[in-house]
Design a protein around this motif. Structure first.
Motif, PDB file in Angstrom:
ATOM      1  N   MET A 182       0.868  -1.180   0.000  1.00  0.00           N
ATOM      2  CA  MET A 182       0.000   0.000   0.000  1.00  0.00           C
ATOM      3  C   MET A 182       0.903   1.228   0.000  1.00  0.00           C
ATOM      4  N   GLU A 183       0.786   2.033  -1.047  1.00  0.00           N
ATOM      5  CA  GLU A 183       1.695   3.178  -1.214  1.00  0.00           C
ATOM      6  C   GLU A 183       0.957   4.499  -1.086  1.00  0.00           C
ATOM      7  N   SER A 184       1.520   5.382  -0.256  1.00  0.00           N
ATOM      8  CA  SER A 184       1.053   6.770  -0.115  1.00  0.00           C
ATOM      9  C   SER A 184      -0.453   6.848   0.141  1.00  0.00           C
ATOM     10  N   ILE A 185      -0.908   6.044   1.067  1.00  0.00           N
ATOM     11  CA  ILE A 185      -2.285   6.107   1.559  1.00  0.00           C
ATOM     12  C   ILE A 185      -2.250   6.824   2.899  1.00  0.00           C
ATOM     13  N   VAL A 186      -3.194   7.725   3.136  1.00  0.00           N
ATOM     14  CA  VAL A 186      -3.166   8.486   4.390  1.00  0.00           C
ATOM     15  C   VAL A 186      -3.253   7.519   5.567  1.00  0.00           C
ATOM     16  N   PRO A 187      -2.590   7.843   6.688  1.00  0.00           N
ATOM     17  CA  PRO A 187      -2.485   6.891   7.794  1.00  0.00           C
ATOM     18  C   PRO A 187      -3.815   6.321   8.285  1.00  0.00           C
ATOM     19  N   GLU A 188      -4.824   7.151   8.424  1.00  0.00           N
ATOM     20  CA  GLU A 188      -6.106   6.663   8.946  1.00  0.00           C
ATOM     21  C   GLU A 188      -6.695   5.601   8.026  1.00  0.00           C
ATOM     22  N   ALA A 189      -6.634   5.850   6.729  1.00  0.00           N
ATOM     23  CA  ALA A 189      -7.146   4.882   5.761  1.00  0.00           C
ATOM     24  C   ALA A 189      -6.291   3.622   5.748  1.00  0.00           C
ATOM     25  N   ALA A 190      -4.971   3.775   5.859  1.00  0.00           N
ATOM     26  CA  ALA A 190      -4.082   2.609   5.870  1.00  0.00           C
ATOM     27  C   ALA A 190      -4.374   1.710   7.062  1.00  0.00           C
ATOM     28  N   ARG A 191      -4.606   2.316   8.229  1.00  0.00           N
ATOM     29  CA  ARG A 191      -4.946   1.516   9.414  1.00  0.00           C
ATOM     30  C   ARG A 191      -6.255   0.769   9.214  1.00  0.00           C
ATOM     31  N   PHE A 192      -7.258   1.461   8.668  1.00  0.00           N
ATOM     32  CA  PHE A 192      -8.552   0.836   8.435  1.00  0.00           C
ATOM     33  C   PHE A 192      -8.423  -0.333   7.468  1.00  0.00           C
ATOM     34  N   LEU A 193      -7.705  -0.121   6.369  1.00  0.00           N
ATOM     35  CA  LEU A 193      -7.549  -1.166   5.375  1.00  0.00           C
ATOM     36  C   LEU A 193      -6.785  -2.358   5.937  1.00  0.00           C
ATOM     37  N   THR A 194      -5.744  -2.083   6.697  1.00  0.00           N
ATOM     38  CA  THR A 194      -4.967  -3.164   7.306  1.00  0.00           C
ATOM     39  C   THR A 194      -5.843  -4.014   8.218  1.00  0.00           C
ATOM     40  N   SER A 246      -9.016  -4.374   7.935  1.00  0.00           N
ATOM     41  CA  SER A 246     -10.135  -4.940   7.186  1.00  0.00           C
ATOM     42  C   SER A 246      -9.739  -6.111   6.294  1.00  0.00           C
ATOM     43  N   LEU A 247      -8.480  -6.172   5.897  1.00  0.00           N
ATOM     44  CA  LEU A 247      -8.068  -7.137   4.882  1.00  0.00           C
ATOM     45  C   LEU A 247      -7.450  -8.382   5.509  1.00  0.00           C
ATOM     46  N   SER A 248      -7.593  -9.502   4.814  1.00  0.00           N
ATOM     47  CA  SER A 248      -7.173 -10.793   5.370  1.00  0.00           C
ATOM     48  C   SER A 248      -5.730 -11.152   5.036  1.00  0.00           C
ATOM     49  N   VAL A 249      -5.077 -10.354   4.184  1.00  0.00           N
ATOM     50  CA  VAL A 249      -3.669 -10.614   3.882  1.00  0.00           C
ATOM     51  C   VAL A 249      -2.828  -9.457   4.414  1.00  0.00           C
ATOM     52  N   PRO A 250      -1.528  -9.670   4.606  1.00  0.00           N
ATOM     53  CA  PRO A 250      -0.682  -8.590   5.124  1.00  0.00           C
ATOM     54  C   PRO A 250      -0.629  -7.386   4.184  1.00  0.00           C
ATOM     55  N   THR A 251      -0.622  -6.211   4.775  1.00  0.00           N
ATOM     56  CA  THR A 251      -0.375  -4.975   4.037  1.00  0.00           C
ATOM     57  C   THR A 251       1.043  -4.520   4.343  1.00  0.00           C
ATOM     58  N   ILE A 252       1.741  -4.077   3.316  1.00  0.00           N
ATOM     59  CA  ILE A 252       3.129  -3.634   3.456  1.00  0.00           C
ATOM     60  C   ILE A 252       3.177  -2.190   2.979  1.00  0.00           C
ATOM     61  N   GLY A 253       3.378  -1.271   3.894  1.00  0.00           N
ATOM     62  CA  GLY A 253       3.234   0.141   3.595  1.00  0.00           C
ATOM     63  C   GLY A 253       4.511   0.813   3.137  1.00  0.00           C
ATOM     64  N   ILE A 254       4.323   1.841   2.302  1.00  0.00           N
ATOM     65  CA  ILE A 254       5.396   2.774   1.961  1.00  0.00           C
ATOM     66  C   ILE A 254       4.743   4.135   1.803  1.00  0.00           C
ATOM     67  N   GLY A 255       5.162   5.084   2.606  1.00  0.00           N
ATOM     68  CA  GLY A 255       4.561   6.404   2.583  1.00  0.00           C
ATOM     69  C   GLY A 255       3.180   6.446   3.195  1.00  0.00           C
ATOM     70  N   CYS A 256       2.875   5.498   4.090  1.00  0.00           N
ATOM     71  CA  CYS A 256       1.561   5.434   4.750  1.00  0.00           C
ATOM     72  C   CYS A 256       1.643   5.795   6.237  1.00  0.00           C
ATOM     73  N   THR A 305       1.198   1.645  10.499  1.00  0.00           N
ATOM     74  CA  THR A 305      -0.181   1.645  10.006  1.00  0.00           C
ATOM     75  C   THR A 305      -0.494   0.369   9.241  1.00  0.00           C
ATOM     76  N   CYS A 306       0.541  -0.394   8.891  1.00  0.00           N
ATOM     77  CA  CYS A 306       0.383  -1.607   8.085  1.00  0.00           C
ATOM     78  C   CYS A 306       1.022  -2.802   8.801  1.00  0.00           C
ATOM     79  N   ASP A 307       0.927  -3.964   8.180  1.00  0.00           N
ATOM     80  CA  ASP A 307       1.516  -5.177   8.762  1.00  0.00           C
ATOM     81  C   ASP A 307       3.016  -5.255   8.531  1.00  0.00           C
ATOM     82  N   GLY A 308       3.544  -4.326   7.783  1.00  0.00           N
ATOM     83  CA  GLY A 308       4.975  -4.289   7.516  1.00  0.00           C
ATOM     84  C   GLY A 308       5.295  -3.050   6.725  1.00  0.00           C
TER      85      GLY A 308
END
Length: 255
Positions: A180-192, A194-204, A208-211
């Motif tokens: 997940m790239e350049s997603i605002v922190p609040e949205a990144a936390r929500f998506l992380t 909500s989703l059943s697979v790991p999210t790996i953030g950059i610029g979030c 806020t993500c699983d990695g």
């Protein structure tokens, strides 16, 4: 472990130990990062900018990617080696599978592609052939020309829901993780959450993500001409290189 086992191990990290990923584009860097214990080595099409000198990733070809994937794979890393599908090499499911197979033949253990709902059938074609796929949502560098620049995503509930729908589509198609790239922190936390697979953030934002994934030149400070605002350099390789060159010139020229 096999490539599928490595990808599954990453998928099972959801909600457990955070995933640490870095880009790598060559043999010595891959060895050093793997010896350091990185979980994922991403041979990203970011190499277009930080290695090849292009203005963005849209100039990267499959031949470029094959060359650099092979170099990283020669390090025989324990980390999972993921290769990016470059722009216009996965316009159809058939082309996507052919490109994925070529990257695997070069040494990739998994592949990554950008986009959500429109990419689900391409993801399915690749995963059904036994090749692990990582997704990429939020800001999509391959669409920078279409969008007129790099823009933060998830600023509105509608944007966030569109990302979630895209994520679910590619999860249903078989991705084992999503960058997940350049997603605002609040949205990144929500998506992380909500989703059943790991999210790996950059610029979030942090945690806020699983990695997290970082471009290795940003981490090392070896590409000083452009540093993203979210980057956190941990070294100054550019400065060390300039100092080493200055000392070398003194040795050779004597002044």
């Amino acid at each position: 472990m096999t490539a599928l086992q490595k990808a599954e191990a990453i998928r099972l990290r959801k909600g457990n130990r955070p995933i640490a990923a870095l880009t790598a584009y060559d043999y010595p860097t891959a060895r050093l990062l793997d010896e350091g214990g990185v979980d994922v080595l991403l041979v990203g099409d970011s190499l277009g900018m930080v290695v090849l000198g292009f203005p963005d990733t849209t100039h990267v070809t499959l031949e470029h990617m094959l060359h650099h994937v092979a170099a990283v794979a020669r390090a025989k890393p324990t980390a999972l080696v993921v290769g990016d599908l470059p722009i216009h090499t996965y316009d159809t499911p058939e082309q996507a599978l052919d490109t994925a197979r070529r990257l695997v033949a070069a040494g990739a253990e998994a592949v990554k592609l950008e986009g959500g709902v429109r990419q689900a059938e391409k993801v399915r074609a690749i995963t059904q052939a036994g090749i692990p796929v990582m997704g990429h949502l939020g800001m999509l560098p391959q669409r920078v020309l279409e969008e007129g620049g790099y823009r933060k995503k998830g600023k509105t509930p509608e944007q966030t829901e569109a990302i979630r729908e895209g994520a679910q589509a590619i999860i249903d198609a078989g991705v084992f993780a999503i960058v997940m790239e350049s997603i605002v922190p609040e949205a990144a936390r929500f998506l992380t959450a909500s989703l059943s697979v790991p999210t790996i953030g950059i610029g979030c934002g942090q945690h806020t993500c699983d990695g997290e994934v970082a471009v290795v030149t940003d981490l090392l400070g070896s590409y000083p001409w452009f540093v993203p605002p979210f980057a956190r350099p941990e070294a100054d390789v550019a400065g060390a290189t300039r100092n080493a060159v200055a000392r070398y010139l003194l040795q050779v020229r004597g002044s």
